[in-house]
Design a protein around this motif. Structure first.
Motif, PDB file in Angstrom:
ATOM      1  N   ILE A 200       1.031  -1.659   0.099  1.00 12.02           N
ATOM      2  CA  ILE A 200       0.190   0.034  -0.197  1.00 12.02           C
ATOM      3  C   ILE A 200       0.597   1.456  -0.046  1.00 12.02           C
ATOM      4  O   ILE A 200       1.839   0.921   0.957  1.00 12.02           O
ATOM      5  CB  ILE A 200      -0.743   0.373   1.398  1.00 12.02           C
ATOM      6  N   SER A 201       0.902   1.814  -0.774  1.00 12.48           N
ATOM      7  CA  SER A 201       1.486   2.835  -1.325  1.00 12.48           C
ATOM      8  C   SER A 201       0.539   4.120  -1.271  1.00 12.48           C
ATOM      9  O   SER A 201       0.161   4.700  -2.095  1.00 12.48           O
ATOM     10  CB  SER A 201       2.578   3.481  -2.479  1.00 12.48           C
ATOM     11  N   ASP A 202       0.998   4.781   0.123  1.00 10.89           N
ATOM     12  CA  ASP A 202       0.283   6.318  -0.002  1.00 10.89           C
ATOM     13  C   ASP A 202       0.755   7.151  -0.439  1.00 10.89           C
ATOM     14  O   ASP A 202       2.202   7.950   0.214  1.00 10.89           O
ATOM     15  CB  ASP A 202      -0.455   6.213   1.256  1.00 10.89           C
ATOM     16  N   GLU A 203       0.826   7.871  -1.443  1.00  5.39           N
ATOM     17  CA  GLU A 203       1.413   9.269  -2.103  1.00  5.39           C
ATOM     18  C   GLU A 203       0.487  10.446  -2.089  1.00  5.39           C
ATOM     19  O   GLU A 203       1.012  11.761  -3.019  1.00  5.39           O
ATOM     20  CB  GLU A 203       1.616   8.505  -3.645  1.00  5.39           C
ATOM     21  N   ILE A 204       0.005  10.546  -1.288  1.00  6.96           N
ATOM     22  CA  ILE A 204      -0.166  12.351  -0.968  1.00  6.96           C
ATOM     23  C   ILE A 204      -0.080  12.834  -1.078  1.00  6.96           C
ATOM     24  O   ILE A 204       0.088  14.368  -1.118  1.00  6.96           O
ATOM     25  CB  ILE A 204      -1.792  12.083  -0.153  1.00  6.96           C
ATOM     26  N   TYR A 205       1.074  13.433  -0.671  1.00  3.57           N
ATOM     27  CA  TYR A 205       2.351  14.112  -0.532  1.00  3.57           C
ATOM     28  C   TYR A 205       2.897  13.502  -1.560  1.00  3.57           C
ATOM     29  O   TYR A 205       4.184  14.592  -1.939  1.00  3.57           O
ATOM     30  CB  TYR A 205       2.875  14.212   0.426  1.00  3.57           C
ATOM     31  N   LYS A 206       2.970  13.526  -2.918  1.00  4.50           N
ATOM     32  CA  LYS A 206       3.890  13.073  -3.666  1.00  4.50           C
ATOM     33  C   LYS A 206       4.469  14.349  -4.520  1.00  4.50           C
ATOM     34  O   LYS A 206       5.267  14.281  -5.305  1.00  4.50           O
ATOM     35  CB  LYS A 206       3.600  11.609  -5.216  1.00  4.50           C
ATOM     36  N   GLU A 207       3.703  15.776  -4.665  1.00  6.89           N
ATOM     37  CA  GLU A 207       4.156  16.240  -5.117  1.00  6.89           C
ATOM     38  C   GLU A 207       4.410  17.725  -4.284  1.00  6.89           C
ATOM     39  O   GLU A 207       4.755  18.374  -4.758  1.00  6.89           O
ATOM     40  CB  GLU A 207       2.413  17.195  -6.041  1.00  6.89           C
ATOM     41  N   ARG A 213      13.330  17.354  -5.751  1.00  7.64           N
ATOM     42  CA  ARG A 213      13.671  15.463  -5.961  1.00  7.64           C
ATOM     43  C   ARG A 213      13.054  15.205  -7.122  1.00  7.64           C
ATOM     44  O   ARG A 213      11.143  16.004  -7.356  1.00  7.64           O
ATOM     45  CB  ARG A 213      12.813  15.027  -4.666  1.00  7.64           C
ATOM     46  N   GLU A 214      13.026  13.745  -7.705  1.00  9.08           N
ATOM     47  CA  GLU A 214      12.289  12.839  -8.867  1.00  9.08           C
ATOM     48  C   GLU A 214      11.258  12.003  -7.591  1.00  9.08           C
ATOM     49  O   GLU A 214      12.075  11.998  -6.727  1.00  9.08           O
ATOM     50  CB  GLU A 214      12.596  12.277  -9.274  1.00  9.08           C
ATOM     51  N   TYR A 215       9.946  11.868  -7.524  1.00  4.84           N
ATOM     52  CA  TYR A 215       8.877  10.778  -7.411  1.00  4.84           C
ATOM     53  C   TYR A 215       9.314   9.101  -7.930  1.00  4.84           C
ATOM     54  O   TYR A 215       9.464   9.482  -8.940  1.00  4.84           O
ATOM     55  CB  TYR A 215       7.185  11.195  -7.388  1.00  4.84           C
ATOM     56  N   LEU A 216       9.745   8.876  -6.800  1.00  3.90           N
ATOM     57  CA  LEU A 216       9.853   7.757  -7.906  1.00  3.90           C
ATOM     58  C   LEU A 216       8.603   6.759  -6.431  1.00  3.90           C
ATOM     59  O   LEU A 216       8.170   6.765  -6.111  1.00  3.90           O
ATOM     60  CB  LEU A 216      11.042   6.882  -7.543  1.00  3.90           C
ATOM     61  N   SER A 217       7.224   6.329  -7.714  1.00  2.00           N
ATOM     62  CA  SER A 217       5.957   4.826  -7.129  1.00  2.00           C
ATOM     63  C   SER A 217       6.669   3.640  -7.530  1.00  2.00           C
ATOM     64  O   SER A 217       7.357   2.902  -8.253  1.00  2.00           O
ATOM     65  CB  SER A 217       5.488   5.900  -7.730  1.00  2.00           C
ATOM     66  N   PRO A 218       6.695   3.274  -5.765  1.00  2.00           N
ATOM     67  CA  PRO A 218       6.653   1.517  -6.012  1.00  2.00           C
ATOM     68  C   PRO A 218       6.209   0.574  -7.376  1.00  2.00           C
ATOM     69  O   PRO A 218       6.324   0.143  -8.103  1.00  2.00           O
ATOM     70  CB  PRO A 218       6.802   1.144  -4.955  1.00  2.00           C
TER      71      PRO A 218
END
Ligand code: PMP
Ligand code: GLU
Length: 395
Positions: A200-207, A213-218
């Motif tokens: 479970i990847s909670d990405e609510i702060y990814k922006e 930094r660049e965002y990396l999602s699993p």
């Protein structure tokens, strides 16, 4: 009246409670500054407001499909391609009443009684309570500031049992602002694959990521899309906390389960807010970057100010909008005539004497810390820093 154990055992959200207490004290005429809730102080962008007004004028006011309108699903698919570079189909999107509701549906759909979820600590207050609600068990593994908020992969591996069904990560992290490195994400993904788990990847702060930094999602790693449930929403990136739009990206069969649950439990998320969400994701994106830059400016002020305080240690967050200082050096000391032994005693003291509302670290599984949200004006931050400094030096 009788209250079922399932609900009686749930602690109210301490972040929401902190904000409520601050509001109540303000209503009594006390000039309380709230650093408790993670809620951007910026207005919702004008184009989003205009889209909601248009939706109303066009009578887009009826039920929609339980899992959301096709237009918002298409907007989420396109935004996900743009931000994390992963391709989804509309059948893999379920839109809910905010990311918190999404998480609730996810745990309800995933967990059997006794199932274990490994959650990296410090963790957002809501995960353990929702896991408990659905009869699961949280197994916390520390990813603390002393290791730059990275987990020890061997510790996660040791925590895996035959009851483990999922690992839950949140990067950038609430409450620490820590961001998982590519190596940590790859290592966690390796464990997920090896042990046939769900991530479970909670990405609510990814922006809200600092220093370019660049965002990396699993979900973008090989063999991971079908094992990952991405949780996201518009609340933080678009200053839309009250609109209540969140979503999950997960395999179609799981998403179908989420949709069935939602069709019986809440039906669709607010129709007008869904249309506003379409505009947020497809309209101009400059405000997202502007807000992020402003959060970085605030971070660059508050963290050195905290670090300069006697007995306070604070790591530099790489994303989100939280400072998570270690205040344990004050344990056993007397401040303003009160003995401080816990993070809760510290936050109670700060609220009563300095009129600043913060959240105790214990709520995030990290005693010895307090969380300060800097999603508020620079003016408030400067005054808060002044009050905190004074409160920490008053015997
Ligand atoms: N995940 C994390 C880590 C959060 O901090 C929050 C805070 N709101 C949420 C999910 C829930 O967001 P929403 O407002 O969309 O329910
Ligand atoms: N997630 C935010 C916080 O941690 C908002 C409050 C909440 O949803 O609990 O402050």
């Amino acid at each position: 009246m009788k209250i079922a154990q399932r609900v009686a055992s749930i602690a109210p959200s301490p972040t929401m409670e902190g904000a409520k207490k601050a509001k109540a004290m303000r209503a009594e005429g006390k000039d309380v500054l709230s650093f408790a809730v993670g809620e951007p102080d910026f207005p919702t962008p004008e184009n989003v407001i205009a889209a909601a007004v248009t939706a109303l004028e066009e009578q887009k006011t009826k039920y929609t499909n339980a899992s959301g309108i096709d237009e918002l699903k298409a907007a989420i698919v396109a935004a996900t391609r743009r931000t994390i570079g992963v391709e989804y189909d509309a059948s893999e999107v379920c839109i809910s009443n905010g990311a918190k509701h999404t998480l609730s549906n996810v745990f309800a759909t995933l967990l059997e009684p006794g199932d274990e979820v490994i959650v990296l600590a410090p963790y957002w207050v809501t995960y353990p309570e929702l896991i408990k609600l659905y009869d699961g068990r949280t197994v916390a593994v520390l990813a603390g500031g002393e290791n730059d908020f990275q987990p020890d992969i061997a510790e996660i591996a040791d925590a895996i049992t035959d009851r483990t069904v999922a690992i839950c990560i949140n990067s950038p992290n609430n409450p620490t602002g820590g961001v998982l490195t590519e190596q940590s994400i790859r290592d966690i993904a390796g464990l997920v694959i090896e042990n046939d788990l769900t991530l479970i990847s909670d990405e609510i702060y990814k922006e809200i990521l600092f220093d370019d930094r660049e965002y990396l999602s699993p979900a973008g790693l090989p063999d991971m899309k079908q094992r990952t449930i991405v949780v996201d929403g518009v609340a933080k990136s678009y200053a839309m906390t009250g609109w209540r739009i969140g979503w999950s990206l997960a395999p179609a069969d799981f998403t179908k389960g989420l949709g069935s649950l939602q069709s019986q439990q809440t039906s669709n998320a607010n129709t007008i807010a869904q249309w506003a969400g379409v505009e947020a994701l497809t309209g101009p994106q400059e405000s997202v970057q502007e807000m992020c830059r402003e959060f970085q400016t605030r971070r660059d002020y508050i963290i050195p100010a905290l670090q300069a305080m006697d007995g306070v240690e604070c790591a530099m967050p790489a994303g989100a909008f939280y400072a998570f200082p270690d205040i344990s050096a004050y344990f056993g000391r007397t401040l303003g005539g009160r003995r401080i032994n816990t993070s809760l005693e510290m936050t109670d003291y700060l609220l009563a004497e300095a009129w600043i509302s913060t959240v105790p670290g214990i709520a995030f599984g990290a005693e010895g810390y307090i969380r300060i949200s800097f999603a508020c004006s620079m003016e408030q931050i400067e005054e808060g820093v002044r009050r905190l400094e004074e409160a920490l030096t008053s015997a």
